[in-house]
Scaffold this motif. Structure first.
Motif, mmCIF file in Angstrom:
data_model
loop_
_atom_site.group_PDB
_atom_site.id
_atom_site.type_symbol
_atom_site.label_atom_id
_atom_site.label_comp_id
_atom_site.label_asym_id
_atom_site.label_seq_id
_atom_site.Cartn_x
_atom_site.Cartn_y
_atom_site.Cartn_z
ATOM 1 N N ASN A 502 0.817 -1.222 0.000
ATOM 2 C CA ASN A 502 0.000 0.000 0.000
ATOM 3 C C ASN A 502 0.853 1.276 0.000
ATOM 4 O O ASN A 502 0.706 2.153 0.856
ATOM 5 N N SER A 533 -6.198 -10.157 -4.705
ATOM 6 C CA SER A 533 -6.592 -9.153 -3.705
ATOM 7 C C SER A 533 -6.536 -7.745 -4.276
ATOM 8 O O SER A 533 -7.313 -6.878 -3.889
ATOM 9 N N TYR A 534 -5.635 -7.496 -5.220
ATOM 10 C CA TYR A 534 -5.521 -6.162 -5.807
ATOM 11 C C TYR A 534 -6.765 -5.803 -6.615
ATOM 12 O O TYR A 534 -7.175 -4.644 -6.662
ATOM 13 N N LYS A 536 -9.765 -6.521 -6.056
ATOM 14 C CA LYS A 536 -10.852 -6.120 -5.174
ATOM 15 C C LYS A 536 -10.542 -4.801 -4.453
ATOM 16 O O LYS A 536 -11.414 -3.964 -4.234
ATOM 17 N N LYS A 537 -9.258 -4.619 -4.133
ATOM 18 C CA LYS A 537 -8.866 -3.486 -3.293
ATOM 19 C C LYS A 537 -8.654 -2.202 -4.077
ATOM 20 O O LYS A 537 -8.921 -1.104 -3.579
#
Length: 633
Positions: A502, A533-534, A536-537
């Motif tokens: 992040n 995960s990226y 979604k994030k």
């Protein structure tokens, strides 16, 4: 025939330690053929044996003896002119060699023609020496058995001088294939890794020393690549050592396929490998091999029901510039590997600094000097590779790719000068020039289009550009100061590594560009750090499926399943797909059937300068490229 037995007795006495022939004769022949108790065959017991055989014809005596010897007895003679002939051979000759005794007696070449050409000269030389010195004739050689293929034989014979200067040998030959195979296995085990079959540290060190000696003689260079797998320990912890071992075996096979015939890949322990690249005139081959290795290792490994994702950190040391001995080269490459891990993994780094030029093995200062001049003299060019819309067959997008046309060396690969530019602090200037030219090209392209569909060009930006003091200020200012220019005409390609941990500065700039209308694409998807995960994030508009998955999509069900899964997942998330490296129509058909949105690759067009690109897209507006066709309904 009374003189024959002592000659063979003496021969067997010399061989007894190796083949236990004495034991065989004493315990088998005597029990089967004679009424008295078994005795060892020595000089003291020879006369009783001779007396017991007196009542038998000479041929029967030979036959009885030949039956119990673990090999084929023979009598060979050599004439004054050197001609060899088989006077007699036991029936076992056919079983051992595939040659009938009668054929060998008629013409010795019936037997010798079966000996391997590489071995027959040594066999002949040993015979000539034995004839001159009257010392035993001993030879081991390979023979092509008509039914069994290659076998190993041992030949032992005792010479004696006969009248008329003839030499006569009483001897035997027997099959030692099992012994040779065992010796080979022992030697292999001593020099190779038992899990992967690759050379181990012992054999690697020997080959490195040979390569160093050769490089010294020929005045060329060699490279040593120290490779450590990123993220391998969790594989053992999560799935067990059996899955870990199978993964290592597959990685070893992949690395071996990526190298030249004369290169060496060795496993020196755990998840550490070393590759030796000898005979280098420049580092281009080294860098190309390193890129291939990173790609091959990063491809998913299917082990049973598990899908293992790995990457690698590679440290490179060069002879003679970094070290001049095998141990020193390994230490330097090991140190560079740890630097690669520290700098983010999934990369290769040279010892001493992060980059080196690839035209010759000198200091990078020459490249930096030339690169500064290139920026001033506008030698940096931008090529464009079309991206095809599967639904329409039209070119709606393209990728901007930087090229350097050196005045003396011609075009230099970005893999060579981009890392040097990053280290020298020139990457930001290069990135700004590429951005400006991409904006100019997309404006000209859109002016020629009248269908209302916005054409856009994707640009790449490295992490170091994001971390520069002025960040994206130049990009924003250029868009504001260029009439008709819009951020929506551009697509920013980033790699997965930028989203790690992040990083606030990078994320803030991405959010600012996206707020202006610029779309974001995640490049080389699936080759890095488990990207799910990226998606979604972070706000990702496009996924670029890495060409390593597209390459074998037709022939490899695993790759096809991965690509289809990525497409299905992205469509559910509302993310568009671009497949990279499409080179065949079969690949394109499978991707289109799976409902991939866009394709990019040599099937449609190679990267080209601006003028050629604009002519290409103008022509494609009237007629799509031959290989571009709409997806099947």
């Amino acid at each position: 025939m009374r003189t024959i037995w002592p000659k063979w007795r003496n021969l067997f006495g010399r061989v007894a330690v190796e083949s236990n022939v004495i034991s065989s004769i004493s315990h088998v022949a005597v029990n089967r053929s004679f009424s008295h108790s078994a005795q060892p065959v020595t000089s003291e017991c020879a006369p009783p044996l001779k007396n017991d055989l007196e009542h038998l014809p000479s041929q029967d005596r030979l036959s009885r003896l030949a039956d119990v010897v673990p090999g084929a007895l023979f009598i060979l003679q050599r004439s004054q002119n050197g001609h060899l002939s088989m006077h007699w051979a036991a029936d076992k000759l056919i079983d051992i060699t595939g040659c009938w005794p009668e054929d060998a007696q008629q013409e010795l070449t019936a037997l010798t023609s079966l000996i391997y050409p590489d071995d027959v000269k040594a066999w002949q030389h040993a015979g000539t020496e034995s004839a001159h010195t009257l010392l035993p004739w001993h030879s081991e050689f390979r023979l092509a058995h008509p039914l069994r293929g290659q076998i190993w034989l041992e030949w032992r014979a005792t010479p004696s001088r006969e009248p008329h200067a003839h030499v006569v040998w009483h001897g035997f030959l027997h099959d030692i294939s099992a012994r040779k195979q065992h010796e080979h296995q022992l030697k292999f085990m001593a020099n190779h890794d038992t899990l992967t079959g690759l050379p181990n540290r012992i054999l690697l060190t020997d080959r490195m020393q040979q390569a160093i000696n050769q490089s010294h003689r020929l005045a060329n260079h060699l490279a040593v690549l120290f490779i450590d797998l990123d993220g391998f320990k969790p594989v053992n912890d999560q799935y067990g050592h059996e899955i870990g071992d199978l993964t290592l075996v597959e990685i070893a096979k992949r690395m071996s396929r990526m190298l030249r015939a004369g290169d060496t890949v060795a496993r020196i322990g755990g998840d550490e490998f070393v590759i030796l690249l000898p005979g280098l005139a420049n580092t281009e081959e080294c860098e190309a091999s390193s890129q291939r290795l990173l790609k091959a290792i990063s491809e998913p490994v299917n082990v049973g029901e598990h899908l293992v994702m790995l990457s690698a950190s590679i440290g490179i040391a060069l002879y003679p510039s970094d070290a001049d001995s095998a141990d020193s080269l390994l230490r330097c490459a090991d140190e560079a590997m740890y630097t690669a891990k520290h700098n983010g993994r999934n990369q290769f780094i040279y010892f001493g600094n992060e980059t080196r030029p690839s035209s010759n093995i000198n200091s990078s200062s020459h490249i930096v000097h030339d690169l500064r001049q290139a920026l001033q003299q506008e030698q940096i060019e931008v090529f464009y590779q079309p991206i095809i819309n599967f639904a329409t067959g039209q070119v709606h997008k393209a990728e901007a790719l930087v090229r350097w046309k050196h005045p003396q060396r011609g075009y230099i690969s970005p893999a060579e000068f981009i890392p040097i530019a990053e280290e020298a602090g020139l990457i930001h200037t290069i990135g700004n020039q590429v951005f400006q030219k991409a904006v100019q090209t997309t404006l000209e392209w859109n002016r020629t289009c009248t269908d209302g569909i916005l054409r856009c060009i994707s640009v790449n930006r490295s992490p170091r550009e994001f971390h520069s003091p002025d960040g994206i200020d130049h990009w924003i200012a250029h868009l504001h100061n260029t009439p008709e220019a819009s951020a929506s005409m551009l697509l920013l390609e980033i790699t997965e590594g930028m989203l790690l941990n992040n990083r606030p500065k990078i994320l803030a700039q991405l959010a600012q560009l996206r707020a202006m209308g610029m779309k974001i694409a995640l490049d080389d998807f699936g080759t890095g750090y488990s990207s799910l995960s990226y998606l979604k994030k972070f706000d990702i508009d496009y996924i670029k499926i890495d060409k390593s998955f597209v390459l074998d999509i037709v022939d490899d069900p695993a790759d096809r399943a991965i690509v289809e899964s990525i497409i299905a997942m992205a469509r559910r998330l509302g993310i568009k797909l671009i497949a990279e490296g499409v080179e065949t129509q079969a690949q394109a058909d499978l991707l289109a059937a799976a409902q991939c949105d866009y394709a990019q690759g040599y099937l449609y067009a190679r990267p080209m300068p601006q003028c050629e690109f604009l002519a290409f897209v103008l022509a494609s507006e009237k007629s799509p490229p031959p290989s571009a066709r709409p997806a099947l309904p």
